[in-house]
Design a protein around this motif. Sequence first.
Motif, PDB file in Angstrom:
ATOM      1  N   ASP A  86       0.829  -1.214   0.000  1.00 45.65           N
ATOM      2  CA  ASP A  86       0.000   0.000   0.000  1.00 45.65           C
ATOM      3  C   ASP A  86       0.861   1.261   0.000  1.00 45.65           C
ATOM      4  O   ASP A  86       0.572   2.228  -0.708  1.00 45.65           O
ATOM      5  N   ASP A  87       1.927   1.271   0.822  1.00 44.81           N
ATOM      6  CA  ASP A  87       2.841   2.417   0.852  1.00 44.81           C
ATOM      7  C   ASP A  87       3.503   2.618  -0.518  1.00 44.81           C
ATOM      8  O   ASP A  87       3.627   3.741  -1.004  1.00 44.81           O
ATOM      9  N   ARG A  89       2.407   1.600  -3.459  1.00 47.32           N
ATOM     10  CA  ARG A  89       1.414   2.017  -4.441  1.00 47.32           C
ATOM     11  C   ARG A  89       1.126   3.521  -4.308  1.00 47.32           C
ATOM     12  O   ARG A  89       1.073   4.245  -5.301  1.00 47.32           O
TER      13      ARG A  89
END
Length: 122
Positions: A86-87, A89
């Motif tokens: 997530d980070d 992305r």
Amino acid sequence: MKATILVVEDDLDSSNMLRELLGMADYAVESAETADEAIAAMTERRYDAALVDLTVAGATTEELIQRLQGVSDRPPIVLFSARTPDDLRAAAEQLSAAAVIQKPASMGVLLSTVARVIRPPS
């Protein structure tokens, strides 16, 4: 003429390994260990791609992203980090990164990704 890659990595062992690997693949390789060195290098010279770890000395991830966004002719960026997907992305979206590689990665993935994103000669 060889394509020139900037490796932005503050872990000396990782940086040396990446320089050696990319050098064996016939790239010219320069390295930067801190955010300041990375921004100065990208501002002063033209690179065909940059392999960037999001965690480097001298700046938080957010500061590094913000500073990279301010580089006018920055090279295609490959984020190469152990951060969460997530980070990665989110950072990739902010930087319009050309590619993202989650650490650890195989040599094949690293080399094929770099070869794919190198900007054409001008």
